[in-house]
Scaffold this motif. Structure first.
Motif, short mmCIF file in Angstrom:
data_model
loop_
_atom_site.label_atom_id
_atom_site.label_comp_id
_atom_site.label_asym_id
_atom_site.label_seq_id
_atom_site.Cartn_x
_atom_site.Cartn_y
_atom_site.Cartn_z
N GLN A 93 -0.35 9.58 4.00
CA GLN A 93 -0.10 7.94 4.16
C GLN A 93 -0.67 7.88 5.62
N LEU A 97 0.79 -1.07 0.08
CA LEU A 97 0.05 0.09 -0.03
C LEU A 97 0.89 1.06 -0.10
N PRO A 119 -5.27 3.92 10.54
CA PRO A 119 -6.48 2.75 10.28
C PRO A 119 -5.92 1.35 10.77
N HIS A 120 -4.47 1.22 10.34
CA HIS A 120 -3.90 -0.06 10.51
C HIS A 120 -3.54 -0.41 11.85
N ARG A 153 -2.40 9.11 7.67
CA ARG A 153 -3.87 9.29 8.17
C ARG A 153 -4.52 8.27 7.60
N VAL A 154 -4.25 7.83 6.13
CA VAL A 154 -5.19 6.89 5.66
C VAL A 154 -4.54 5.46 5.83
N ILE A 155 -3.24 5.28 5.72
CA ILE A 155 -2.88 3.81 5.87
C ILE A 155 -2.33 3.54 7.28
N TRP A 183 -15.37 -0.14 9.95
CA TRP A 183 -15.04 -1.41 9.03
C TRP A 183 -15.22 -2.61 9.82
N LYS A 230 -9.78 -7.35 9.97
CA LYS A 230 -9.14 -6.33 9.34
C LYS A 230 -8.58 -5.20 10.31
#
Lengths: 222, 268
Positions: free
Chosen positions: B174, B160, B181-182, B176-178, B259, B268
């Motif tokens: 990156q 990613l 959340p991970h 903030r979005v990857i 999610w 996830k």
């Protein structure tokens, strides 16, 4: 935009994959690259995308890429590479955000494209809620939504069943016809290569040097 | 009856709550049996009814809430200190090998530290019960949280990150979005473990470094000296406090990770 490799060399540890390799991929054509596994096909695409270091030069429209090619590039990988914690919309919006600053414009583009391929209902779904084929179609849309001149595709339809593959190939063809981007397409499937490609390149065994061994046009194969 | 069994088989949610309720009934039942049989002659373990009566009486007094608050704020400070420190050091360790090699032996030593021994040493040096409880609990929680964060950071899907590079996504986006959340599921899991551990260690430190203060630990020491069933009530208060804190973290996690609420999103 044409892509030219000039004296391109790449070594992984002791393995020389490319040794002063030179060739050119024509503008607005789908160039299919075939060859045995580990031959360096993905390496070639990764180099164009600026994901790996190399020696020699890559030229886009005759202009040498410095560290990274300045041309906007879309890349469809072997796997969908969707962010698991983001919805289909958020995934598409993520890659588009650098190309279009306006949020409303991005939403319109995404919605229009999803409707075009019949995935409107998937907008709010998360990747784990999509089938393999749907996820790959979203990845395809991501590649086409991004305003690139160059499209890199690394075995994008691998592992899909025949019916799904047929659907996605048709979607790909119709999207590509709307906007003919210079495309490097890797596949192991000769039928897929013949169906999609304008030109087919075959990789010889390592190390790859000089011009590619064989270059077919579609008619040669038929 | 038949309908209940069909619902149990088909509905995962019903199944889950059925077994949770069964487990609670089992624990209370076992407690009751033990209180009425083996410990009926002593006051060490009072019956649930007796404890409820004591709790009901104490709930109306200011002392119960003062004791809870004086322990709770230390748990929260401990949690915050450990969370921030472990997160920052895990980022550093994931980023630079030198940092990882430097931090690794420290974490190993901290993991092996005997709590009671360190409390005695800290109390001799620091004197104050509050600071001793915070320092010891932070030292104990930090390795658990650090290792969780470090493992999570190493698990971030590099494919990613490659994708982000292709589409010229900034590093901040990156993150903030990857990355965030991970890290979220790991951070929440660490928080639940950290708060539970923190409460236990803070109370243990309060008991071992007992001073004239109103805390759950001190209340337990006094209850122990007085005899009677109050000790068991204070233990139950600590357990309930842990439940409430865990519940709050789970509630935040529920809203922060949409999610996970979807079918199949648990992994996830």
């Amino acid at each position: 935009m044409s892509i030219a490799f000039k004296n391109f060399s790449k070594v992984f540890g002791d393995i020389v994959v490319f040794n002063n390799f030179s060739t050119e991929f024509e503008e607005g054509k789908i160039s299919v690259i075939m060859g045995p596994s580990g031959a360096g096909k993905t390496t070639l695409l990764n180099a164009v995308a600026g994901l790996i270091d190399y020696e020699g030069a890559i030229e886009i429209d005759g202009k040498e890429c410095e560290k990274r090619c300045s041309a906007q590039i879309s890349y469809m990988f072997q796997e969908p590479r969707l962010i698991p914690q983001k919805t289909v919309f958020q995934n598409l919006d993520f890659s588009l955000s650098t190309a279009f600053k306006n949020k409303v414009e991005r939403r319109e583009k995404i919605e229009k494209m999803l409707e075009y391929v019949g995935l409107s209902d998937s907008l709010k779904l998360y990747p784990h809620e999509l089938s393999g084929g749907m996820a790959q179609r979203v990845a395809l849309l991501r590649a086409f939504l991004y305003p690139s001149k160059i499209l890199l595709m690394d075995e994008p339809f691998k592992g899909l069943d025949e019916d799904m593959k047929k659907t996605i190939v048709e979607t790909f063809k119709s999207l590509w016809q709307d906007e003919k981007r210079t495309t490097l397409f890797i596949t192991h499937d000769i039928y897929e290569a013949n169906d999609i490609g304008d030109v087919i390149f075959s990789f010889p065994n390592k190390p790859i040097s000089s011009v590619l061994d064989k270059k077919y046009t579609k008619t040669t194969l038929k | 009856m038949k309908t209940i069994f069909i619902k149990l088989k088909k509905n995962k949610r019903v199944k889950k709550y059925f077994w949770i309720t069964t487990s609670i009934i089992f624990m209370v039942g076992l407690w009751w049996i033990l209180a009425e049989t083996f410990f009926s002659q002593t006051e060490v373990i009072p019956t649930p009814i007796e404890v409820m009566r004591q709790m009901g009486q104490s709930a109306g007094t200011r002392m119960l809430w003062i004791n809870i608050w004086n322990t709770l704020w230390k748990v929260l400070v401990t949690f915050l200190v450990s969370f921030l420190l472990s997160f920052l050091l895990a980022v550093l360790a994931a980023w630079r090998d030198e940092a990882r090699h430097f931090i690794s032996p420290i974490v190993t030593v901290l993991r092996a530290l005997p709590t009671i021994g360190v409390v005695f040493i800290l109390f001799m040096v620091l004197r104050g019960q509050n600071i001793v409880a915070i320092v010891i609990a932070s030292l104990m929680i930090f390795p658990v949280m650090y290792e969780n964060f470090y493992a999570a950071l190493k698990e971030v899907d590099q494919k990613l990150i490659q994708l982000s590079k292709v589409y010229n996504i900034s590093f901040l986006k990156q993150i903030r979005v990857i990355y965030i959340p991970h890290l979220m599921p790991h951070a929440f899991a660490s928080s639940i473990a950290g708060i539970g551990m923190g409460l236990k260690i803070v109370i243990a430190a309060e008991i071992l470094s007992v001073t004239f203060s109103n805390t759950l630990g001190t209340a337990m020491v006094i209850a122990n000296m007085d005899g009677g069933g109050m000790l068991f009530m204070w233990i139950l208060v600590a357990v309930l406090l842990s439940f409430v804190l865990e519940g709050i973290v789970r509630l935040i996690a529920y809203f922060a990770m949409p999610w996970k609420r979807r079918k199949g999103g648990d992994s996830k």
